[in-house]
Design an enzyme around this catalytic site. Structure first.
Site, PDB file in Angstrom:
ATOM      1  N   ASP A 177       0.900  -1.142   0.000  1.00  0.00           N
ATOM      2  CA  ASP A 177       0.000   0.000   0.000  1.00  0.00           C
ATOM      3  C   ASP A 177       0.941   1.195   0.000  1.00  0.00           C
ATOM      4  O   ASP A 177       1.573   1.498   1.025  1.00  0.00           O
ATOM      5  CB  ASP A 177      -0.879   0.018   1.255  1.00  0.00           C
ATOM      6  CG  ASP A 177      -1.863   1.178   1.218  1.00  0.00           C
ATOM      7  OD1 ASP A 177      -1.493   2.257   0.720  1.00  0.00           O
ATOM      8  OD2 ASP A 177      -3.001   1.012   1.672  1.00  0.00           O
ATOM      9  N   HIS A 178       1.065   1.875  -1.152  1.00  0.00           N
ATOM     10  CA  HIS A 178       2.150   2.849  -1.247  1.00  0.00           C
ATOM     11  C   HIS A 178       1.957   4.037  -0.308  1.00  0.00           C
ATOM     12  O   HIS A 178       2.894   4.754  -0.016  1.00  0.00           O
ATOM     13  CB  HIS A 178       2.388   3.287  -2.697  1.00  0.00           C
ATOM     14  CG  HIS A 178       1.287   4.108  -3.264  1.00  0.00           C
ATOM     15  ND1 HIS A 178       0.210   3.546  -3.893  1.00  0.00           N
ATOM     16  CD2 HIS A 178       1.092   5.433  -3.290  1.00  0.00           C
ATOM     17  CE1 HIS A 178      -0.600   4.508  -4.273  1.00  0.00           C
ATOM     18  NE2 HIS A 178      -0.095   5.667  -3.930  1.00  0.00           N
ATOM     19  N   HIS A 240      -6.106   2.542   1.417  1.00  0.00           N
ATOM     20  CA  HIS A 240      -5.271   3.675   1.835  1.00  0.00           C
ATOM     21  C   HIS A 240      -5.823   4.428   3.052  1.00  0.00           C
ATOM     22  O   HIS A 240      -5.113   4.661   4.025  1.00  0.00           O
ATOM     23  CB  HIS A 240      -5.103   4.672   0.680  1.00  0.00           C
ATOM     24  CG  HIS A 240      -4.610   4.061  -0.582  1.00  0.00           C
ATOM     25  ND1 HIS A 240      -3.562   3.175  -0.605  1.00  0.00           N
ATOM     26  CD2 HIS A 240      -5.010   4.183  -1.869  1.00  0.00           C
ATOM     27  CE1 HIS A 240      -3.351   2.799  -1.858  1.00  0.00           C
ATOM     28  NE2 HIS A 240      -4.215   3.386  -2.637  1.00  0.00           N
TER      29      HIS A 240
END
Ligand code: NAP
Length: 484
Positions: A177-178, A240
Site C-alpha cells: 500500500d504505497h 489507503h
C-alpha cells in the site's frame, strides 16, 4: 548534509509485468534512484518478465525511455545509467504457461536474496505463486510483492490469500500500500510514539474529532473501466484511508516490529462500528465545458459508481469512544491534497471571555503535496488592541525544517522496494488486516446497493457534494478547506 544510505544485501529481482505501466512509471524509476543513491551494487539482476517477445537489449531500451520520462532529474548521470541498464534482463513467459520458466529459474542465483514483484492483475497471482514453487524459486528466503487491488470483497481477498499461502509463508508476502511508504506517514508514528507531548492527549478526552482527506484533482482518466467496477470505497477507503486511520488510532505497539505494529492496526479495524446509512455520502463528478463527466469518462452511461465518498466512523474502544473519524476521498476535487487533521477540543474554560472567540489546536499531517506537519496554536494577536486571540501554525514543512537535501527523501516505491530486500514487513499489509478491512467494507457497500441509491452529482473543482459538508455541519463541525 546528505541523507544516510545503508546499502542492502545483494539481490535478484524479477518484475512480472515488467513492461507494464506500473513498472515504467514507478518500479524502474524507483530502482534507478536507489541505485544512483548507492543503495545497491552492480552485482544485482533486475529481470523483467512478460508475454511479449523481448530480449535483454529490448528491455534496456524500454527502461531507458521510462527513466528519461519518469526520472528526468537524473538525465545527466550517463555512467550510472549505463551501469543500471547493464543489470537489466528480460524473460518472455506467460504466468499461465510453462514456456520460459526454466530460463527464468536458471537466471536466478541461489546465493542471493530473491524477490518477485507481481506487477500484474490479481487474477494472475495464484498462477505466478504456483509456478514459482514448481520451478524451485519459492523456498525460504524468497519474497513476493503484490500490488493493489487485493481483492474486490472479502471472499475474493480470502481466495487470493489462500492462493498465495499454498506456496508462500506470510513472512514472504509483501502486500503493497504505497501510502504506507510515505515519509509523513511514518513520521506520524515518530510524532506519536517518540514524543511525550502528544500521546497523553491522543484520546477522546482531548480530541474532538479526526479528519482524513485524500483529494485528487484528476478524473478517472484511462483507468475508467477498472475504476467503474471498484469506486472510491474499494479503490481508496478500504486500503489507503483505512491504513491511515489505523496508524492514527492504534495503541502504541510494544516495539517497532512488523507484527507488533500490524497487530495493533488490526485491532483498530476490528473495533470499527458498522457505518450508519446516514453516515455515508457518495458522489459522482459532473463535466465542464472542456472535461467529460464521470459517466462519459468511465464509459458507462448508467454508472452508479462513486467517484467521491465521505464517511463518519466510530472506533469502539476505550481510547476513542465518542470521537468521530471523518474520512473523504474523491476525484476532480478542487486540489490534489492529502492530509490528516487531529482537531483537539476547546479549552475547558476561556478566561478571555466570549469575545475572544473559539480557538482550537489542530495537528495537521500533510501527505501531499509539500509533506510536513503543522500544529495550530492560539496566541495573542500582537499589538496594543487588548487581549485578542489568533491561531498561528507551528509549521514543520520538512523541506524548511530539514533543508532541501535532507527533505529530498525517497518516494514511497523506493522505500518499500528496499524494505522488501531488507525483509522488513512493517509497512506492508498482513493478510488478516486486508481481510478485516474487507469484512468492514462489504456491509457498507451492500447497504447502499440494497437501497439502490445513486451517487449525488458534484461540480468538477468543488469539495464534493453539499451533503458531505452537511455530514459534519449536523455535528457542529466542518471540513478543513481543500487547498494546496
Ligand atoms: P499493464 O500496463 O496492463 O501491464 C501489465 C503487465 O503484465 C504487462 O507487462 C503485460 O505484458 C504483463 N502480463 C499480462 N498478462 C500476463 C501473463 N499472463 N503473463 C505474464 N505477464 C503478463 O498494468 P499496470 O498498470 O502495470 O498494472 C499492473 C498491476 O499493478 C495491476 O494489478 C494494477 O491494478 C496494479 N497497479 C497499477 C498502478 C499503476 O499506476 N499502473 C498503480 C497501483 C496498482 P504482456 O501483455 O506482454 O504479457
Amino acid at each position: 548534509m546528505a541523507s544516510r544510505v545503508i546499502p542492502v544485501d545483494p539481490f535478484d529481482l524479477v518484475i512480472f509485468g515488467g513492461t507494464g505501466d506500473l513498472a515504467r512509471r514507478k518500479i524502474l524509476p524507483a530502482l534507478y534512484r536507489r541505485f544512483v543513491a548507492g543503495q545497491f551494487e552492480r552485482d544485482t539482476r533486475l529481470i523483467g518478465a512478460a508475454r511479449g517477445a523481448m530480449d535483454a537489449e529490448g528491455y534496456r531500451a524500454f527502461a531507458r525511455d521510462a527513466l528519461a520520462e519518469f526520472a528526468p532529474e537524473l538525465a545527466g548521470r550517463k555512467r550510472a545509467l549505463a551501469d543500471f541498464l547493464a543489470m537489466l534482463d528480460h524473460v518472455t513467459l506467460d504466468a499461465r504457461g510453462e514456456e520460459g520458466w526454466d530460463i527464468l529459474a536458471e537466471k536466478i542465483r541461489k546465493d542471493r536474496i530473491r524477490a518477485f514483484y507481481f506487477s500484474v492483475g490479481p487474477t494472475l497471482f495464484g498462477d505466478l505463486a504456483r509456478r514459482l514453487q514448481r520451478h524451485g524459486l519459492a523456498h525460504g528466503d524468497a519474497r513476493i510483492v503484490v500490488e493493489k487491488p487485493f481483492g474486490h470483497d472479502l471472499e475474493s481477498a480470502r481466495a487470493l490469500n489462500r492462493g498465495l499461502a499454498r506456496h508462500f509463508d506470510e513472512h514472504q508476502i509483501y502486500r503493497i500500500d504505497h501510502y504506507l511508504g510515505k515519509e509523513t506517514v511514518q513520521n506520524l508514528m515518530a510524532i506519536r510514539f517518540g514524543n511525550v507531548l502528544f500521546e497523553p492527549l491522543w484520546n477522546s478526552q482531548y480530541v474532538d474529532h479526526i479528519q482524513i482527506t485524500v483529494a485528487e484533482s484528476v478524473g478517472v482518466g484511462g483507468r475508467g473501466e477498472y475504476y467503474d467496477r471498484a469506486g472510491a470505497m474499494r479503490d481508496m477507503v478500504q486500503n489507503h484511508l483505512m491504513q491511515l486511520l489505523c496508524l492514527i488510532a492504534m495503541e502504541p505497539p510494544a516495539k517497532f516490529d512488523p507484527d507488533a505494529v500490524r497487530d495493533e492496526k488490526l485491532k483498530v479495524i476490528r473495533a470499527l462500528d458498522p457505518v450508519a446509512p446516514g453516515a455515508v455520502v457518495r458522489g459522482q463528478y459532473e463535466g465542464t465545458d472542456t472535461l467529460p463527466d464521470y459517466r462519459t469518462e468511465a464509459g458507462n452511461p448508467e454508472s452508479t459508481t462513486e467517484s467521491f465518498i465521505a464517511l463518519k466512523l466510530h472506533v469502539s474502544n476505550w481510547r476513542w469512544a465518542g470521537t468521530p473519524f471523518y474520512l473523504r476521498t474523491g476525484k476532480r476535487l478542487r486540489e490534489r491534497t492529502s492530509e490528516i487533521a487531529v482537531v483537539f477540543k476547546d479549552a475547558p474554560h476561556s478566561i478571555f471571555g466570549p469575545e475572544a472567540g473559539r480557538h482550537r489546536n489542530i495537528l495537521t499531517i500533510r501527505l501531499q503535496p509539500n509533506e510536513g506537519i503543522e500544529l495550530g496554536v492560539t496566541i495573542k494577536e500582537p499589538g496594543p488592541g487588548g487581549m485578542r486571540l489568533i491561531d498561528v501554525p507551528l509549521d514543520m514543512t520538512f523541506a524548511e525544517a530539514l533543508g532541501p537535501e535532507e527533505a529530498d527523501f525517497p518516494d514511497a516505491y523506493e522505500r518499500l522496494i528496499m524494505d522488501v530486500i531488507r525483509g522488513n514487513q512493517t509497512l506492508f499489509m498482513r493478510g488478516d488486516e486486508v481481510e478485516a478491512a474487507w469484512a468492514w467494507t462489504d456491509p457498507v457497500i451492500a447497504e447502499w446497493e440494497a437501497a439502490g441509491t445513486a451517487p449525488l452529482p458534484y461540480a468538477t473543482g468543488s469539495s464534493g457534494p453539499d451533503d458531505a459538508l452537511m455530514l459534519m455541519h449536523r455535528d457542529g463541525r466542518r471540513w478543513r478547506e481543500i487547498r494546496p
